[in-house]
Design an enzyme around this catalytic site. Structure first.
Site, PDB file in Angstrom:
ATOM      1  CD  GLN A 184      -1.165   2.433   1.403  1.00 20.59           C
ATOM      2  OE1 GLN A 184      -0.233   2.617   3.099  1.00 20.59           O
ATOM      3  NE2 GLN A 184      -2.899   3.373   1.694  1.00 20.59           N
ATOM      4  CG  ASN A 186       1.268   3.134   4.833  1.00 22.30           C
ATOM      5  OD1 ASN A 186       1.038   2.077   4.697  1.00 22.30           O
ATOM      6  ND2 ASN A 186       0.118   3.647   6.351  1.00 22.30           N
ATOM      7  CE  LYS A 187       1.241  -0.982   5.517  1.00 22.50           C
ATOM      8  NZ  LYS A 187       0.430  -0.571   5.052  1.00 22.50           N
ATOM      9  CG  ASN A 188       9.647   0.052   4.958  1.00 21.94           C
ATOM     10  OD1 ASN A 188       8.723   1.162   5.481  1.00 21.94           O
ATOM     11  ND2 ASN A 188      10.985  -0.036   5.302  1.00 21.94           N
ATOM     12  CG  LEU A 189       8.602  -2.803  -2.662  1.00 21.82           C
ATOM     13  CD1 LEU A 189       9.979  -3.484  -3.025  1.00 21.82           C
ATOM     14  CD2 LEU A 189       7.629  -3.184  -3.324  1.00 21.82           C
TER      15      LEU A 189
END
Length: 388
Positions: A184, A186-189
Site C-alpha cells: 500500500q 505508505n509502505k517501505n516498498l
C-alpha cells in the site's frame, strides 16, 4: 492547512523516481495493463529476494492475508490467535473466512503480540497464529515457530509493515510458513495498492493463484473450469512495474529510514533533557537497527502525566505543520467487535497503548532538519501540558 509558516510534513509520503514514471508509461504504451509479463517479472524478482521461495502478488494486502488463510484451510469454527494492536484488516480477514479471532495482549516494549501469553489462549479449535510486526519490528521468530510446532499450528505472518526487516540476519519472508506483505502507498516498498504472499511450495502457489482469480483452473481452446471459490484479487502490470523500480531503490530507502530513526532517538532525548523532562515517561520504540525496517517511528504518550489527550497533541502538532497518525487503536474497541462480545479490558496493555500511541513522520524524502523540528514541537507540547 496548518497555522505554521513552514512547509507541512506529512506522517508519510511515497518516493517515485523518473525511472518509475517511465516504467509505468512503458506499460501503458504496451497495451497490456492488467496481469501479464510485468507481474510475472515482479513475482520472480520477489522470489529471488526471499531466497527462491514461491511468491504470488495480489491487489491489496487484505486479499493477501485472506488467501493465506484459505490456502491454510482455515474456515468455519476455527480459531486464529492474533494481536489487538493492528490495522483491523488483520482480524477482519479471519472473520471473513468464518473463523474466530482470539486476541492475546501485547508486550508493552515491542507492542507486538506477547508470545509468552499465547499458549494459554490455545484451545482444540486453534488452527493458526497470526502475529503482526508493528512498524516493521518482528517478534521473536524462534519462539514463535517453536510454539507453533509444539501445538501443530500454522503460522500466517502479517508482515504488512515488515518488507526488508530481518531476524538474526535472515529476511522476514525468506523462512517460516505463510508470510503476507502489503505494498500500500505508505509502505517501505509500494505498488500504490497491492501485496504479496510468500508460500511454501508450488502446490500452495497454484492454489493461491486460483483464489485470486475466481477459482479458475483452466482456460483456452479446451474450455475452462473452476474448482474453488475465488475472488478478483490480481495485481496489474502497472502496479508491478512500480514495484520492480521500488525494489531497486529499497536499499537506499532502508538506509535513509534507519538514519532518520537514529536522529529521532538522539534529538528527542536531547529535547527532553533541555526541557527538564528526563522523568517524563515518553515511551520510544525498541532501539533495534539490525532487524526493524523502520516502517514507522511511534511514541507512546504518557497521558497520565499530562493535562491533555492525544487528540489535542495531534491538533497542536498539525498547527505547527507536522502530520501524525494513530497506528492503532485496539481492535476490540470497534463496534463490530464489541457487538461480538470482545472487550478492550481483556487486553489491558493493548487498551492503554491503543489510546496513547502516536506515529511521527518518517519517510525517505524527509530532511535532517525535519527531525529537529518535529522533536522540538512534540516536547514543547508535552512540557506545556505536563502535570505539576
Amino acid at each position: 492547512m496548518s497555522g505554521s509558516s513552514q512547509p507541512f510534513i506529512p506522517f508519510t509520503r511515497p518516493s517515485f523516481n523518473q525511472e518509475t514514471i517511465e516504467a509505468v508509461s512503458e506499460v501503458l504504451r504496451s497495451g497490456w495493463v492488467t496481469s501479464g509479463p510485468k507481474l510475472a517479472e515482479f513475482e520472480a524478482s520477489l522470489s529471488t529476494f526471499f531466497g527462491g521461495r514461491p511468491v504470488r502478488c495480489f491487489a491489496n494486502g487484505t486479499a493477501t492475508m485472506k488467501i493465506a488463510l484459505q490456502v491454510a484451510g482455515i474456515g468455519a469454527n476455527d480459531e486464529v490467535i492474533t494481536t489487538p494492536i493492528s490495522w483491523v484488516a488483520t482480524s477482519n480477514v479471519i472473520l471473513s473466512v468464518g473463523a474466530k479471532p482470539v486476541f492475546v495482549d501485547i508486550d508493552p516494549v515491542t507492542r507486538n503480540i506477547d508470545l509468552n501469553k499465547v499458549a494459554a489462549a490455545i484451545t482444540p479449535k486453534t488452527r493458526a497464529i497470526m502475529p503482526v510486526y508493528l512498524a516493521g519490528l518482528p517478534v521473536d521468530m524462534d519462539q514463535l515457530y517453536a510454539l507453533a510446532k509444539k501445538h501443530s499450528l500454522r503460522v500466517i505472518e502479517d508482515a504488512a509493515q515488515a518488507f526488508g526487516s530481518q531476524w538474526e540476519g535472515k529476511k522476514i519472508g525468506s523462512f517460516g510458513d505463510l508470510v503476507s506483505f502489503s505494498f500500500q502507498a505508505n509502505k517501505n516498498l509500494t505498488t500504490i495498492e497491492g501485496g504479496c504472499l510468500v508460500l511454501n511450495n508450488p502446490d500452495e502457489a497454484k492454489l493461491a493463484e486460483k483464489f485470486r482469480l475466481q477459482g479458475l483452473t483452466r482456460q483456452g481452446m479446451d474450455g475452462m473450469d473452476v474448482d474453488v471459490l475465488g475472488g478478483k484479487d490480481n495485481l496489474t502490470d502497472v502496479n508491478a512495474a512500480i514495484g520492480l523500480e521500488q525494489l531497486k531503490q529499497l536499499p537506499t530507502y532502508q538506509t535513509r529510514r534507519a538514519a532518520l530513526a537514529r536522529q529521532y532517538f538522539d534529538v528527542i532525548r536531547a529535547e527532553l533533557k533541555a526541557a527538564g523532562l528526563e522523568n517524563l515517561q515518553l515511551e520510544l520504540p525498541v532501539e533495534n537497527f539490525t532487524e526493524s525496517n523502520w516502517h514507522m517511528f511511534q511514541v507512546v504518550l504518557p497521558l497520565d502525566q499530562l493535562n491533555t489527550d492525544r487528540a489535542q497533541v495531534m491538533t497542536e502538532l498539525k498547527d505547527l505543520g507536522i502530520g501524525t497518525g494513530v497506528h492503532y487503536p485496539a481492535i476490540t474497541g470497534f463496534t463490530l467487535y464489541k457487538n461480538q462480545g470482545y472487550k478492550t479490558s481483556d487486553t489491558p496493555i493493548a487498551e492503554r497503548i491503543g489510546k496513547s500511541i502516536l506515529t511521527l513522520p518518517l519517510f525517505p524524502a524527509m530532511a535532517d532538519e525535519d527531525i529537529g523540528r518535529i522533536a522540538k514541537g512534540l516536547i514543547g507540547i508535552l512540557q506545556k501540558y505536563r502535570k505539576n
